[in-house]
Design a protein around this motif. Sequence first.
Motif: not given
Length: 218
Positions: A116-122, A126-129, A136-143
């Motif tokens: 999910f995060w690999a698709i949404l983050r970019p 503004d940056g690739p997974f 560090d970013e898991r909690a943000v991804a969960q949100h």
Amino acid sequence: MTLRRLYVHGAGRRGAAAWPHADAADADFVSFPKESSIAEQADALVASFGDRMLIFAHSIGAVPVVLAADRLNIAGLVLVEPALYDIIRGDEAIERHIGIVSDARAQADAGDLRAFWAILRPLMFDGPFDPDTWDDERAVAQHWSTTNLPWGHGVRAGMLAGIPTLVVTGGWNQEYEVIAGKLASEGAQHIVLAGADHRAQDTPGFAAAVAAFERGLG
């Protein structure tokens, strides 16, 4: 006489923290429960606020406000980068965004938060997974995998008919500009305040723009 103000947050900061430059005098700051649905948020606005107000809404916060508009006493409405995707379905930029988010959510629903995060983050940040920052970013991804989506709620531009409306965008994202353009075609005022991207309320010109809009309300 200055109108009382109601501030409605988006998907990030909540309550007064979402509007750090707002004067707390004669103001109410909404903080929706984290698990509340868009429909529940609209109902909560109607149940909690009956006075005539100048209402501010940021991003997805515009969705419950518009859905409740015919049940609220709105003197004027200030929409900051409103995520009113439903009013402009079919636009290329809008459909691209919805398609990517839908693909990402399908991964989250299947239990693969990392995919999910690999698709949404970019798309959103503004940056690739980066596997090195995943912990560090898991909690943000969960949100972001469980937040309300701003489309599919039946919002129509005509729901704001007769309500003086100012739309403020940051000029950085085509999706918000086409949404603003649609609202402007229905009678809203639209201004672009560059420099703060999605948080146009943080630009130096925001207060002056709101003051000019409020003077026009008579």
